[in-house]
Structure formats: C-alpha cells, structure tokens
Write a protein that holds these residues in place. Structure first.
Motif, PDB file in Angstrom:
ATOM      1  N   ASP A  83      -4.198   2.468  -3.206  1.00  0.00           N
ATOM      2  CA  ASP A  83      -3.255   2.879  -4.239  1.00  0.00           C
ATOM      3  C   ASP A  83      -3.867   2.606  -5.616  1.00  0.00           C
ATOM      4  O   ASP A  83      -4.530   1.582  -5.815  1.00  0.00           O
ATOM      5  CB  ASP A  83      -1.950   2.105  -4.079  1.00  0.00           C
ATOM      6  CG  ASP A  83      -0.868   2.615  -5.006  1.00  0.00           C
ATOM      7  OD1 ASP A  83      -0.900   2.253  -6.198  1.00  0.00           O
ATOM      8  OD2 ASP A  83       0.006   3.348  -4.539  1.00  0.00           O
ATOM      9  N   GLN A  84      -3.657   3.515  -6.543  1.00  0.00           N
ATOM     10  CA  GLN A  84      -4.273   3.405  -7.859  1.00  0.00           C
ATOM     11  C   GLN A  84      -3.370   2.756  -8.906  1.00  0.00           C
ATOM     12  O   GLN A  84      -3.714   2.713 -10.092  1.00  0.00           O
ATOM     13  CB  GLN A  84      -4.709   4.788  -8.339  1.00  0.00           C
ATOM     14  CG  GLN A  84      -5.697   5.467  -7.405  1.00  0.00           C
ATOM     15  CD  GLN A  84      -6.968   4.664  -7.224  1.00  0.00           C
ATOM     16  OE1 GLN A  84      -7.713   4.456  -8.195  1.00  0.00           O
ATOM     17  NE2 GLN A  84      -7.248   4.208  -6.003  1.00  0.00           N
ATOM     18  N   TRP A  86      -0.438   3.686 -10.020  1.00  0.00           N
ATOM     19  CA  TRP A  86       0.309   4.590 -10.900  1.00  0.00           C
ATOM     20  C   TRP A  86       1.777   4.166 -10.973  1.00  0.00           C
ATOM     21  O   TRP A  86       2.325   3.630 -10.002  1.00  0.00           O
ATOM     22  CB  TRP A  86       0.229   6.016 -10.371  1.00  0.00           C
ATOM     23  CG  TRP A  86      -1.096   6.689 -10.610  1.00  0.00           C
ATOM     24  CD1 TRP A  86      -1.725   6.849 -11.800  1.00  0.00           C
ATOM     25  CD2 TRP A  86      -1.927   7.298  -9.617  1.00  0.00           C
ATOM     26  NE1 TRP A  86      -2.904   7.537 -11.623  1.00  0.00           N
ATOM     27  CE2 TRP A  86      -3.060   7.824 -10.297  1.00  0.00           C
ATOM     28  CE3 TRP A  86      -1.841   7.468  -8.243  1.00  0.00           C
ATOM     29  CZ2 TRP A  86      -4.078   8.501  -9.644  1.00  0.00           C
ATOM     30  CZ3 TRP A  86      -2.849   8.131  -7.579  1.00  0.00           C
ATOM     31  CH2 TRP A  86      -3.957   8.641  -8.275  1.00  0.00           C
ATOM     32  N   TRP A 160     -11.678   7.402  -6.848  1.00  0.00           N
ATOM     33  CA  TRP A 160     -10.549   7.623  -5.955  1.00  0.00           C
ATOM     34  C   TRP A 160      -9.355   8.265  -6.650  1.00  0.00           C
ATOM     35  O   TRP A 160      -8.620   9.052  -6.027  1.00  0.00           O
ATOM     36  CB  TRP A 160     -10.121   6.310  -5.311  1.00  0.00           C
ATOM     37  CG  TRP A 160     -11.061   5.765  -4.293  1.00  0.00           C
ATOM     38  CD1 TRP A 160     -11.562   4.497  -4.231  1.00  0.00           C
ATOM     39  CD2 TRP A 160     -11.602   6.447  -3.151  1.00  0.00           C
ATOM     40  NE1 TRP A 160     -12.390   4.343  -3.140  1.00  0.00           N
ATOM     41  CE2 TRP A 160     -12.422   5.525  -2.459  1.00  0.00           C
ATOM     42  CE3 TRP A 160     -11.478   7.744  -2.654  1.00  0.00           C
ATOM     43  CZ2 TRP A 160     -13.109   5.863  -1.297  1.00  0.00           C
ATOM     44  CZ3 TRP A 160     -12.171   8.089  -1.491  1.00  0.00           C
ATOM     45  CH2 TRP A 160     -12.963   7.165  -0.827  1.00  0.00           C
ATOM     46  N   ALA A 161      -9.107   7.933  -7.897  1.00  0.00           N
ATOM     47  CA  ALA A 161      -7.933   8.485  -8.574  1.00  0.00           C
ATOM     48  C   ALA A 161      -7.984  10.013  -8.613  1.00  0.00           C
ATOM     49  O   ALA A 161      -7.018  10.694  -8.237  1.00  0.00           O
ATOM     50  CB  ALA A 161      -7.821   7.913  -9.985  1.00  0.00           C
TER      51      ALA A 161
END
Length: 212
Positions: A83-84, A86, A160-161
């Motif tokens: 998970d980034q 966000w 990855w984002a």
C-alpha cells in the motif's frame, strides 16, 4: 501468493532461462512481446541464449526479442504490492488511492459472485483454463501491466505507485468494457472463467479492502 502453475511459460521460468526478468514491450494487443538484454549483461552469445528460450530471437543489437503465443502465464506468478499510503478520501477519480482500492473491490466482487453464476476459474495451465478467453484488447492490457511485476520487484526503484494506478485503470477498463460475468440468461463460458481468473490476480496484487 498465486504461484507458478503447470503447462505455461511463466515470468519466473523466463527469468530462470535468461538469468534475469525480461521487460515487456509494446501494448500486447496483437502479441505478447518481451525484450531482454541478458546476453549483453552476461557477455554471452545472444544467438546461443535465444536457442534456449522458447519464442526468442536474437536481434542485431544483441537484445533478445521473445514472443509468447499466450500471455496468460503472467497470472500464475503474482504477489501483493505494498500500500502506498494514499488517503482514504476523497472517493473520486482524482485520488489515486480511490482508483486503486475501487479496482480491487471490483475484482473481489467478481471472484465472489462467480460461483453463484456457475463460473469456475481453473488454474492457468490446466485443461479447464482457456487462455484464448483473454485475447481481447482490454484483457491483454491488464496482462501487459501485470507482466511488469518481476522486473519491478528486483529494481532499486520499482515505482509501485505509478504501477498500481496503471493496473487499476486497466482493470477498470476491462471490468466496464469486457464483462467478466454472464449477464441475464447468458450461460457461463470459458471467456468468463478466464476473466474471473484475471480478477483473482488483480485482487492479489492491488492493496485495499474487499469493499468500498
């Protein structure tokens, strides 16, 4: 993690033959193409290396061009991407977190609904899986993004984002324009089964909740 399955050329097998993951090339709409600089980096004869890799051709510049007859092998080896961080809101297309989480929720919903509609998703490489079910442009676009996973995992800067957003957008297009499940009285078909298998891979890769 969805691991490698028999009877298909998977990214892991390609990396094993080449000594490193190849890079997907083009949009895969017509054919699934990889390029590899493994021969140059390993300082070996590209023609000899190409002879050990199915579908490979040595180019004049020393690169190998690899064409797979069916790209569905990428579904056999996927893994969760972190998970980034966000924000949860706003729930709009301007928020990449929403774009990614909504795509995952859609994929989860497809997999959840499949049994009630008598859609069975068989393992890639099994007799019950028809890779031709993913020959459409929208399905191929999702496979093309998934094909980047091995190379990004070994990269110092995997990005990855951007990857997650591209995969999510490709899956939104596939979900909306290439129906993954039967509609109305339509019977379940091998195409639906293949698209549910695609949804299962997307669900595995994208971070987020099962529902939004």
């Amino acid at each position: 993690m969805i691991s490698g399955e028999r009877g298909v050329m998977t990214p892991g097998r390609l990396a094993e033959l080449l000594g490193e993951p190849p890079a997907p090339e083009g949009d895969w709409a017509a054919e699934a193409v990889y390029l590899s600089a493994a021969a140059l980096r390993r300082r070996i004869d590209p023609v000899e290396l190409a002879a050990t890799v199915p579908g490979a051709t040595a180019l004049p510049n020393g690169l190998l061009r690899i064409v797979l007859p069916e790209p569905a092998g990428v579904l056999a080896e996927v893994f969760p991407v972190p998970d980034q961080g966000w924000p949860q809101t706003p729930l709009t297309w301007d928020n990449p977190g929403f774009v990614v989480r909504y795509a995952r929720a859609r994929a989860v919903a497809v997999v959840r609904a499949a049994p009630a509609l008598e859609v069975r998703h068989e393992p890639v490489g099994s007799d019950g899986f028809d890779p031709a079910g993913l020959s459409g442009a929208r399905d191929r676009a999702v496979l093309r993004v998934l094909a980047e996973l091995p190379g990004r995992r070994v990269s110092a800067e995997p990005g990855w984002a951007a990857f997650l957003v591209r995969l999510a957008l490709a899956y939104h297009d596939a979900y909306e324009q290439a129906a993954p499940l039967p509609k109305g009285d339509e019977p379940a078909s091998p195409v639906h089964a293949a698209r549910v298998r695609l949804a299962l891979a997307v669900q595995e890769v994208l971070p987020g909740p099962d529902r939004i």
